[in-house]
Scaffold this motif. Sequence first.
Motif, mmCIF file in Angstrom:
data_model
loop_
_atom_site.group_PDB
_atom_site.id
_atom_site.type_symbol
_atom_site.label_atom_id
_atom_site.label_comp_id
_atom_site.label_asym_id
_atom_site.label_seq_id
_atom_site.Cartn_x
_atom_site.Cartn_y
_atom_site.Cartn_z
ATOM 1 N N ASP A 135 0.837 -1.207 0.000
ATOM 2 C CA ASP A 135 0.000 0.000 0.000
ATOM 3 C C ASP A 135 0.871 1.255 0.000
ATOM 4 O O ASP A 135 0.585 2.229 -0.705
ATOM 5 N N LEU A 136 1.951 1.212 0.773
ATOM 6 C CA LEU A 136 2.876 2.350 0.828
ATOM 7 C C LEU A 136 3.526 2.593 -0.538
ATOM 8 O O LEU A 136 3.619 3.732 -1.003
ATOM 9 N N GLU A 147 8.124 15.258 -7.563
ATOM 10 C CA GLU A 147 7.781 15.042 -6.160
ATOM 11 C C GLU A 147 8.691 13.987 -5.541
ATOM 12 O O GLU A 147 9.045 14.067 -4.367
ATOM 13 N N ARG A 148 9.104 13.012 -6.336
ATOM 14 C CA ARG A 148 10.019 11.977 -5.833
ATOM 15 C C ARG A 148 11.420 12.547 -5.615
ATOM 16 O O ARG A 148 12.189 12.010 -4.823
ATOM 17 N N GLU A 149 11.742 13.620 -6.321
ATOM 18 C CA GLU A 149 13.021 14.304 -6.086
ATOM 19 C C GLU A 149 12.950 15.156 -4.822
ATOM 20 O O GLU A 149 13.916 15.254 -4.068
ATOM 21 N N VAL A 150 11.796 15.769 -4.602
ATOM 22 C CA VAL A 150 11.613 16.658 -3.447
ATOM 23 C C VAL A 150 11.561 15.866 -2.138
ATOM 24 O O VAL A 150 12.136 16.280 -1.121
ATOM 25 N N LEU A 151 10.889 14.728 -2.159
ATOM 26 C CA LEU A 151 10.664 13.942 -0.937
ATOM 27 C C LEU A 151 11.944 13.654 -0.148
ATOM 28 O O LEU A 151 12.015 13.983 1.046
ATOM 29 N N ARG A 192 5.230 11.941 10.409
ATOM 30 C CA ARG A 192 4.682 10.730 9.794
ATOM 31 C C ARG A 192 5.274 10.515 8.402
ATOM 32 O O ARG A 192 5.585 9.389 8.013
ATOM 33 N N LEU A 193 5.461 11.590 7.664
ATOM 34 C CA LEU A 193 6.046 11.491 6.322
ATOM 35 C C LEU A 193 7.476 10.952 6.404
ATOM 36 O O LEU A 193 7.883 10.113 5.585
ATOM 37 N N VAL A 194 8.230 11.440 7.381
ATOM 38 C CA VAL A 194 9.609 10.968 7.567
ATOM 39 C C VAL A 194 9.626 9.450 7.850
ATOM 40 O O VAL A 194 10.441 8.701 7.311
ATOM 41 N N LYS A 195 8.681 9.027 8.684
ATOM 42 C CA LYS A 195 8.592 7.608 9.034
ATOM 43 C C LYS A 195 8.246 6.761 7.800
ATOM 44 O O LYS A 195 8.831 5.697 7.575
ATOM 45 N N LEU A 196 7.298 7.236 7.006
ATOM 46 C CA LEU A 196 6.898 6.497 5.803
ATOM 47 C C LEU A 196 8.054 6.422 4.802
ATOM 48 O O LEU A 196 8.269 5.394 4.175
ATOM 49 N N ALA A 197 8.772 7.534 4.663
ATOM 50 C CA ALA A 197 9.909 7.553 3.734
ATOM 51 C C ALA A 197 10.974 6.551 4.172
ATOM 52 O O ALA A 197 11.609 5.903 3.350
ATOM 53 N N LYS A 199 10.420 3.755 5.684
ATOM 54 C CA LYS A 199 9.919 2.411 5.349
ATOM 55 C C LYS A 199 10.094 2.090 3.874
ATOM 56 O O LYS A 199 10.212 0.942 3.476
ATOM 57 N N LEU A 200 10.112 3.122 3.038
ATOM 58 C CA LEU A 200 10.335 2.902 1.609
ATOM 59 C C LEU A 200 11.735 2.363 1.342
ATOM 60 O O LEU A 200 11.957 1.641 0.390
ATOM 61 N N LYS A 201 12.678 2.728 2.206
ATOM 62 C CA LYS A 201 14.072 2.301 2.022
ATOM 63 C C LYS A 201 14.286 0.898 2.564
ATOM 64 O O LYS A 201 15.227 0.216 2.194
ATOM 65 N N SER A 202 13.456 0.463 3.508
ATOM 66 C CA SER A 202 13.686 -0.820 4.184
ATOM 67 C C SER A 202 13.223 -1.989 3.343
ATOM 68 O O SER A 202 12.509 -1.834 2.383
#
Length: 202
Positions: A135-136, A147-151, A192-197, A199-202
């Motif tokens: 889902d993430l 947006e993927r560059e900004v994140l 929350r955004l930092v936490k989700l980001a 998880k994208l790396k893990s």
Amino acid sequence: MGSPNEMVYIVDDDSTVCDALSSLLRANGKNVRLFSSGAEFLSFERGDVGACLILDLRMPGMDGLEVQKLVSNQASIPVIFVTGQGNVPSTVRAMKGGAVDFLTKPIDEAVLLAAVEHALEKDRIARCEALQQADLLARYHLLTPREREVLPLLVSGLLNKQAAWELGITEYTVQIHRGNIMRKMKADSFARLVKLAGKLKS
């Protein structure tokens, strides 16, 4: 009671052991499917159900450790080994391969039931985490290339104006991107955004 969406697979060349284990598990509300060899189990097309695998260590042809290795290449399923002739090297290899438990025959019924429940719970957690990760990723794929560059710049701690300078765009444009990112990622706060980001790396 067992869930209709969960299955306990038993792989053992000894039909007496298979029958005894399946009778015990079914009496305790579990759904069970029996296999007389590792090859038979590996050729079986498993549905998308929660499951665990009770696997005999020593079998003619393909032994339990080989089956464990091949199963782990296909998909994740918690494995409980049973054996009449356990030894330390085999136990170590089984555990390193991710086995949940290693039980010696004759198997204590309470110990087996506890091991199966633990294995199924481990599978439930893994399946839930896999769904959350999928889902993430789906939310992340809604982001535009910019947006993927900004994140990553924002979650690394850069201010809007610093991120703007890095990308050669205006601070206002970064603010717009930030708002879009928060909405698409369903992040109700920057923390929350930092936490989700992460998880994208893990």
